[in-house]
Design a protein around this motif. Structure first.
Motif, PDB file in Angstrom:
ATOM      1  N   THR A 282      -1.334 -11.059  -0.377  1.00 33.36           N
ATOM      2  CA  THR A 282      -0.989 -11.805   0.831  1.00 33.36           C
ATOM      3  C   THR A 282      -1.026 -10.934   2.077  1.00 33.36           C
ATOM      4  O   THR A 282      -0.849  -9.723   2.029  1.00 33.36           O
ATOM      5  N   GLN A 283      -1.255 -11.627   3.190  1.00 31.96           N
ATOM      6  CA  GLN A 283      -1.247 -11.005   4.501  1.00 31.96           C
ATOM      7  C   GLN A 283      -0.136 -11.646   5.302  1.00 31.96           C
ATOM      8  O   GLN A 283       0.075 -12.846   5.227  1.00 31.96           O
ATOM      9  N   THR A 284       0.559 -10.871   6.096  1.00 35.17           N
ATOM     10  CA  THR A 284       1.674 -11.418   6.860  1.00 35.17           C
ATOM     11  C   THR A 284       1.553 -11.025   8.322  1.00 35.17           C
ATOM     12  O   THR A 284       1.250  -9.880   8.641  1.00 35.17           O
TER      13      THR A 284
ATOM     14  N   ASP B 106       0.924   0.840   2.846  1.00 38.78           N
ATOM     15  CA  ASP B 106       1.323   2.003   2.060  1.00 38.78           C
ATOM     16  C   ASP B 106       0.113   2.735   1.490  1.00 38.78           C
ATOM     17  O   ASP B 106      -0.934   2.145   1.270  1.00 38.78           O
TER      18      ASP B 106
ATOM     19  N   TYR C 127      -3.190  -5.183   1.887  1.00 43.81           N
ATOM     20  CA  TYR C 127      -2.446  -6.407   1.631  1.00 43.81           C
ATOM     21  C   TYR C 127      -1.212  -6.118   0.789  1.00 43.81           C
ATOM     22  O   TYR C 127      -1.135  -5.087   0.127  1.00 43.81           O
ATOM     23  N   ASP C 128      -0.281  -7.048   0.822  1.00 47.98           N
ATOM     24  CA  ASP C 128       0.829  -7.002  -0.116  1.00 47.98           C
ATOM     25  C   ASP C 128       0.349  -7.545  -1.457  1.00 47.98           C
ATOM     26  O   ASP C 128      -0.345  -8.559  -1.507  1.00 47.98           O
TER      27      ASP C 128
ATOM     28  N   THR D 245       7.408  -6.520  -5.783  1.00 50.19           N
ATOM     29  CA  THR D 245       6.223  -6.147  -5.019  1.00 50.19           C
ATOM     30  C   THR D 245       5.543  -4.960  -5.680  1.00 50.19           C
ATOM     31  O   THR D 245       6.181  -3.944  -5.945  1.00 50.19           O
TER      32      THR D 245
ATOM     33  N   VAL E 174       2.055  -8.924  -4.867  1.00 54.83           N
ATOM     34  CA  VAL E 174       3.349  -9.324  -5.400  1.00 54.83           C
ATOM     35  C   VAL E 174       3.163  -9.999  -6.753  1.00 54.83           C
ATOM     36  O   VAL E 174       2.295 -10.858  -6.911  1.00 54.83           O
TER      37      VAL E 174
ATOM     38  N   THR F 201       2.597 -16.250   6.688  1.00 57.53           N
ATOM     39  CA  THR F 201       1.860 -15.522   5.656  1.00 57.53           C
ATOM     40  C   THR F 201       0.727 -16.361   5.096  1.00 57.53           C
ATOM     41  O   THR F 201       0.819 -17.589   5.016  1.00 57.53           O
TER      42      THR F 201
ATOM     43  N   TRP G  26       2.834  -2.432  -1.135  1.00 53.78           N
ATOM     44  CA  TRP G  26       3.132  -2.891   0.212  1.00 53.78           C
ATOM     45  C   TRP G  26       1.937  -2.620   1.118  1.00 53.78           C
ATOM     46  O   TRP G  26       1.387  -1.526   1.101  1.00 53.78           O
ATOM     47  N   SER G  27       1.595  -3.618   1.895  1.00 49.02           N
ATOM     48  CA  SER G  27       0.511  -3.448   2.848  1.00 49.02           C
ATOM     49  C   SER G  27       0.791  -2.241   3.743  1.00 49.02           C
ATOM     50  O   SER G  27       1.887  -2.093   4.266  1.00 49.02           O
TER      51      SER G  27
END
Lengths: 248, 248
Positions: B71-73, B55, B101-102, B49, B104, B79, B52-53
DNA sequence: CGGGGGGTTGATCTCCTTCAATCAACGTGG
DNA sequence: CCACGTTGATTGAAGGAGATCAACCCCCCG
């Protein structure tokens, strides 16, 4: 197709209701004057198409009042709304000749238009405009991405709740009428338009709205007037984390 | 979680493979030098990753090589991928403190990073960067909106065909290997990642890929190596009008 | 050899679509 | 003023596309 000749909405930028939110938000007075010289207002009736996808873009501009939709249509007629244009939102893409989407007025609409070429020239000279446009575009991108989650992963009920909470939030930020935690607003869209927004059929929209009403998540007066007794509850139904902003 | 200390990928901007497509594309040599001073390279392994969303964003930057996903979770684990980051794509949003968003790495990844504050300062001084970023953001917005149509209105089969044609098109524009009309490429995503992109389950992805193979729309060698004998056909399956660009 | 990640395929279930009837509100012209 | 058509909306019944649950395969790697 009434082309009202009395559509002179002449006003100065200083009095403009969207002065502090539109592309011109960061302009100094001298920059505003330059914009003033290339701007003109234009009115559309509810239902009228502002721009046809594929057509040459004559102008770019801002929504001054009213609501418009941005939609994409497949050959077989399936349509997806890809944007909801509210006052201060920008229409058109600098640097592109032809429109990518249909723009349709869903209510009576007033646009503040700039002829494309002069606007682009001006934009290249005045970083304030370009900067604000970048900011707005980034916001739109975020909105589009949030909508991708709604479209791709949420259930019909969650989709409806998501749409309602977005509209409720927007209305709250305008009228700051969140007195007593009770939110009240009118749906600016038909059931069909909501369906196009949410990737559903209008029947499903209707059913889910009825279901939310039966479950006490919302109250309805007539077809369009909505009361949200408990915003937290609505957000839960939307599958969003509670809290979710409210002050943005 | 191997933190390879030998990750010095030092190189000058002049030799950079994404020099002509990234945020720095329009920079003059003196501007490049300034960017050079605040840039540093960073490597990630497949699966790692990057952000991190939620952060704090320490940096913004460009993908130099490899592929990453945005990505969104939801709380319950659903997700949705909201962006696919390829070489030259920009990561991070100037003017925002926390990641939305994340991010990765799906393959090994090299990023060209800029510390956030210095980059923003530089951006305010050099319109070339801001201008290019606006251009890129507008492109991303278009891509997001096209994806909204895919997510909201297309069938599973059409979704797969849409994804394949996008990847095929991208590969064609890179390797210009469209010799004989035969397109060949490797899928950069697992079935699960494709599912997250398309708002489907991985089982459905698998089934639809098999179906397209049985119908001769694509050929498969192994799980990832794809041949498209007839691009027109694939575009039809995607529900897109044929022609559809190819030269963009 | 065992184990795990990625992938395929099958059986069943369910949520949403599709097709259709009905209704209320509204405007229009006879 | 009322019949008529229209537009937006609700509701019902039936069907289907995709989700879910589950078994199994392949291949690589320790």
């Amino acid at each position: 197709m009434l082309n009202d000749p009395s559509l002179s909405v002449t006003q100065t930028c200083g009095d403009c209701p969207i002065r502090h939110r539109a592309v011109c938000a960061r302009c100094e007075t001298d920059e505003l004057e330059q914009l003033d010289q290339i701007k003109y207002y234009r009115k559309y009736e509810a239902g009228q198409t502002v721009v046809w996808s594929g057509d040459r873009m004559e102008f770019v501009g801002s929504v001054v009042s009213g609501i418009a939709t941005l939609t994409q249509t497949m050959e077989d007629g399936r349509t997806q709304m890809v944007g909801l244009l509210l006052p201060s939102d920008f229409v058109g893409r600098p640097g592109r000749g032809n429109a990518a989407y249909d723009v349709v007025a869903t209510t009576d609409l007033v646009m503040c238009c700039f002829r494309k070429q002069p606007f682009e020239d001006l934009m290249n000279k005045t970083p304030h405009i370009a900067h604000r446009l970048l900011e707005m575009t980034l916001d739109e991108l975020d909105a589009a991405r949030e909508w991708m989650l709604v479209l791709g992963r949420k259930t019909a009920r969650e989709k409806i709740a998501s749409l309602l909470s977005i509209i409720a939030r927007r209305d709250a930020s305008l009228h700051l009428r969140s007195a007593e935690g009770q939110l009240v607003f009118d749906l600016p869209l038909t059931r069909e338009a909501m369906a196009d927004y949410l990737g559903l059929t209008l029947e499903t929209v209707s059913r889910q709205i009825s279901a939310l009403r039966k479950d006490g998540v919302i109250h309805l007066e007539g077809k369009r007037h909505v009361t949200v007794p408990d915003m937290e509850r609505l957000l839960e139904e939307a599958g969003d984390d509670a809290d979710g902003g409210m002050l943005a």
